[in-house]
Design a protein around this motif. Structure first.
Motif, PDB file in Angstrom:
ATOM      1  N   UNK A 132       0.822  -1.204   0.000  1.00 50.00           N
ATOM      2  CA  UNK A 132       0.000   0.000   0.000  1.00 50.00           C
ATOM      3  C   UNK A 132       0.859   1.259   0.000  1.00 50.00           C
ATOM      4  N   UNK A 133       1.965   1.253   0.715  1.00 49.52           N
ATOM      5  CA  UNK A 133       2.869   2.407   0.729  1.00 49.52           C
ATOM      6  C   UNK A 133       3.368   2.720  -0.677  1.00 49.52           C
ATOM      7  N   UNK A 134       3.717   1.690  -1.403  1.00 43.27           N
ATOM      8  CA  UNK A 134       4.217   1.877  -2.757  1.00 43.27           C
ATOM      9  C   UNK A 134       3.104   2.313  -3.706  1.00 43.27           C
ATOM     10  N   UNK A 135       1.862   1.876  -3.438  1.00 42.69           N
ATOM     11  CA  UNK A 135       0.733   2.279  -4.280  1.00 42.69           C
ATOM     12  C   UNK A 135       0.513   3.788  -4.219  1.00 42.69           C
ATOM     13  N   UNK A 136       0.729   4.380  -3.045  1.00 40.02           N
ATOM     14  CA  UNK A 136       0.568   5.828  -2.903  1.00 40.02           C
ATOM     15  C   UNK A 136       1.560   6.562  -3.798  1.00 40.02           C
ATOM     16  N   UNK A 137       2.731   5.969  -3.985  1.00 39.71           N
ATOM     17  CA  UNK A 137       3.813   6.632  -4.713  1.00 39.71           C
ATOM     18  C   UNK A 137       3.887   6.239  -6.186  1.00 39.71           C
ATOM     19  N   UNK A 138       2.941   5.449  -6.666  1.00 43.18           N
ATOM     20  CA  UNK A 138       3.086   4.848  -8.001  1.00 43.18           C
ATOM     21  C   UNK A 138       3.188   5.872  -9.125  1.00 43.18           C
ATOM     22  N   UNK A 190       4.033   2.040   9.830  1.00 43.20           N
ATOM     23  CA  UNK A 190       4.052   2.273   8.387  1.00 43.20           C
ATOM     24  C   UNK A 190       2.740   2.891   7.915  1.00 43.20           C
ATOM     25  N   UNK A 191       1.617   2.463   8.501  1.00 46.27           N
ATOM     26  CA  UNK A 191       0.331   3.054   8.132  1.00 46.27           C
ATOM     27  C   UNK A 191       0.285   4.537   8.511  1.00 46.27           C
ATOM     28  N   UNK A 192       0.889   4.897   9.628  1.00 49.80           N
ATOM     29  CA  UNK A 192       0.995   6.320   9.958  1.00 49.80           C
ATOM     30  C   UNK A 192       1.794   7.057   8.885  1.00 49.80           C
ATOM     31  N   UNK A 193       2.862   6.445   8.416  1.00 50.53           N
ATOM     32  CA  UNK A 193       3.675   7.086   7.386  1.00 50.53           C
ATOM     33  C   UNK A 193       2.966   7.123   6.037  1.00 50.53           C
ATOM     34  N   UNK A 194       2.055   6.192   5.795  1.00 54.44           N
ATOM     35  CA  UNK A 194       1.252   6.281   4.578  1.00 54.44           C
ATOM     36  C   UNK A 194       0.440   7.574   4.574  1.00 54.44           C
ATOM     37  N   UNK A 195      -0.108   7.921   5.733  1.00 49.05           N
ATOM     38  CA  UNK A 195      -0.854   9.173   5.827  1.00 49.05           C
ATOM     39  C   UNK A 195       0.081  10.372   5.699  1.00 49.05           C
ATOM     40  N   UNK A 196       1.218  10.318   6.377  1.00 46.68           N
ATOM     41  CA  UNK A 196       2.192  11.403   6.272  1.00 46.68           C
ATOM     42  C   UNK A 196       2.686  11.575   4.833  1.00 46.68           C
ATOM     43  N   UNK A 197       2.845  10.459   4.124  1.00 45.85           N
ATOM     44  CA  UNK A 197       3.241  10.516   2.716  1.00 45.85           C
ATOM     45  C   UNK A 197       2.267  11.372   1.915  1.00 45.85           C
ATOM     46  N   UNK A 198       0.973  11.167   2.149  1.00 41.22           N
ATOM     47  CA  UNK A 198      -0.037  11.921   1.411  1.00 41.22           C
ATOM     48  C   UNK A 198       0.029  13.397   1.781  1.00 41.22           C
ATOM     49  N   UNK A 199       0.203  13.694   3.084  1.00 40.89           N
ATOM     50  CA  UNK A 199       0.383  15.096   3.480  1.00 40.89           C
ATOM     51  C   UNK A 199       1.573  15.717   2.737  1.00 40.89           C
ATOM     52  N   UNK A 200       2.687  14.980   2.734  1.00 40.94           N
ATOM     53  CA  UNK A 200       3.928  15.534   2.193  1.00 40.94           C
ATOM     54  C   UNK A 200       3.870  15.669   0.674  1.00 40.94           C
ATOM     55  N   UNK A 201       3.286  14.689   0.003  1.00 41.29           N
ATOM     56  CA  UNK A 201       3.126  14.789  -1.447  1.00 41.29           C
ATOM     57  C   UNK A 201       2.238  15.977  -1.791  1.00 41.29           C
TER      58      UNK A 201
END
Length: 385
Positions: free
Chosen positions: A17-23, A136-147
């Motif tokens: 899922x983490x990689x899906x956010x960044x695809x 990692x799920x917390x970082x998935x959310x942070x990834x979206x904030x940062x992107x």
């Protein structure tokens, strides 16, 4: 915490899922750090991988060989117990290792940990893996904030190929009445929770009424147009100083274009939609808006008790509670004990979840927390009177 053993399939699902956010990101998108609190997406991809290597594989897998001995220095975040690290503000200076190397790191750790799990693991190891997955799920959310911050501060306003969108709030507003009394607060089931949710205890609450919905963009525009950002009487002293020094006149990502309010979303640059909940709000702004309405923000305890009676999950909701330990809070020994306790100062609690929150990663007792000036997170306002 649960004693269920984490499965290999669940581990790989979260990692995927983490990689899906960044695809849909280009390599150039993944290394930049526009401000200190925004970490490069490449760093998130590597840091969440380092966590499993550091706390599971090197500790428990016999003869495990680390992927790269320097990665612990590059991708540790704030764990003083496990050594030195690149300072946060310098994460965006690392063009090396490359994105391809980071993905190779993820693949290597995934294969090593999946192999390790195939041979059976203890409850102790499963518990650490579960912490790593929740992390990692917390970082998935942070990834979206940062992107969103990276894209939202570019002139081209790129779109992210990842489905995430706010929905209209209910058109009518009602206030749910909660009677005064003694209530129990905190996590009580056997399912996973963070240590900051423990120490279940009683609190006394006065009578209060809490809104059944979040504040909308239309309502917040009324606050702006009424001079809310110019009236110091509505603001905390720190909040007034903050908006004056930063020249803040609207929520993050809002722009006045030819007399019309526009805002950046991950679907592009759009006209502000009035019936969606207002988002990317600091605690200071949430407090000032509530003052303007002649109301206030809920405490985190009021929010928790009332939460079964309204829908939540669009935005993290600011409360008027400082982030402090519950009675009898105990911090675990070692690096994992650094996860929550040391941040219990100068931060405010947010409750609920957001559209960026990972699946099955919210619950009524979850205590999110940020400094009052932060607003790149998906934050909103629920009123109390």
């Amino acid at each position: 915490m649960t004693t269920n053993i984490i499965t290999k399939a669940h581990f790989l699902e979260v990692r995927k899922q983490t990689e899906a956010i960044c695809k849909s990101l280009n390599p150039e998108d993944t290394s930049v750090q526009p401000v200190e609190y925004v970490s490069p997406p490449k760093w998130h991809l590597a840091h969440t991988t380092w966590f499993f290597e550091q706390f599971v594989l090197t500790e428990f897998k016999p003869d495990y060989k680390v992927f790269n001995k320097d990665f612990a220095f590059y991708f540790n975040s704030y764990y003083n117990n496990v050594g030195e690290r690149v300072i946060r503000s310098n994460r965006g200076l690392m063009t090396r290792p490359t994105l391809d190397e980071v993905f190779a790191f993820r693949t290597y750790v995934n294969e090593q940990l999946a192999d390790f799990m195939s041979n059976g693991i203890s409850e102790e190891i499963s518990s650490i893996i579960e912490i790593g997955l929740q992390h990692e799920q917390q970082h998935q959310e942070l990834l979206i904030y940062d992107i969103k911050y990276i894209f939202g501060n570019q002139p081209s306003f790129p779109k992210l190929d990842y489905k995430i969108q706010l929905q209209k709030e209910q058109s009518y507003q009602e206030f749910i009445q909660i009677s005064e009394g003694i209530y129990e607060i905190g996590h009580k089931s056997d399912n996973f929770c963070w240590d900051n949710e423990l120490g279940r205890h009683k609190v006394y609450l006065q009578d209060y009424e809490i809104s059944n919905r979040l504040v909308t963009n239309s309502e917040y525009k009324e606050f702006i147009e009424a001079g809310g950002y110019e009236d110091f009487n509505l603001w905390h002293a720190d909040g007034w100083e903050f908006v004056q020094n930063k020249n803040i006149k609207a929520p993050m990502y809002w722009h006045k274009v030819n007399g019309k309010w526009m805002y950046y979303t991950l679907q592009g640059f759009k006209t502000v939609e009035g019936d969606l909940p207002v988002s990317h709000i600091t605690f200071y702004e949430a407090f000032a808006f509530a003052q303007w309405k002649g109301m206030r923000l809920p405490t985190e305890f009021e929010w928790e008790i009332a939460s079964a009676q309204f829908n939540y999950g669009q935005l993290w909701e600011w409360t008027n509670s400082a982030y402090l330990p519950y009675p009898n809070y105990t911090k675990v020994e070692g690096a994992l004990g650094e996860y929550n306790g040391k941040f219990m100062i100068n931060q405010m609690v947010l409750r609920g979840a957001s559209i960026a929150t990972s699946k099955n990663h919210s619950r009524p007792t979850y205590r999110n927390f940020f400094q009052p000036e932060m607003r790149w997170q998906f934050s909103g306002i629920r009123l109390v009177k």
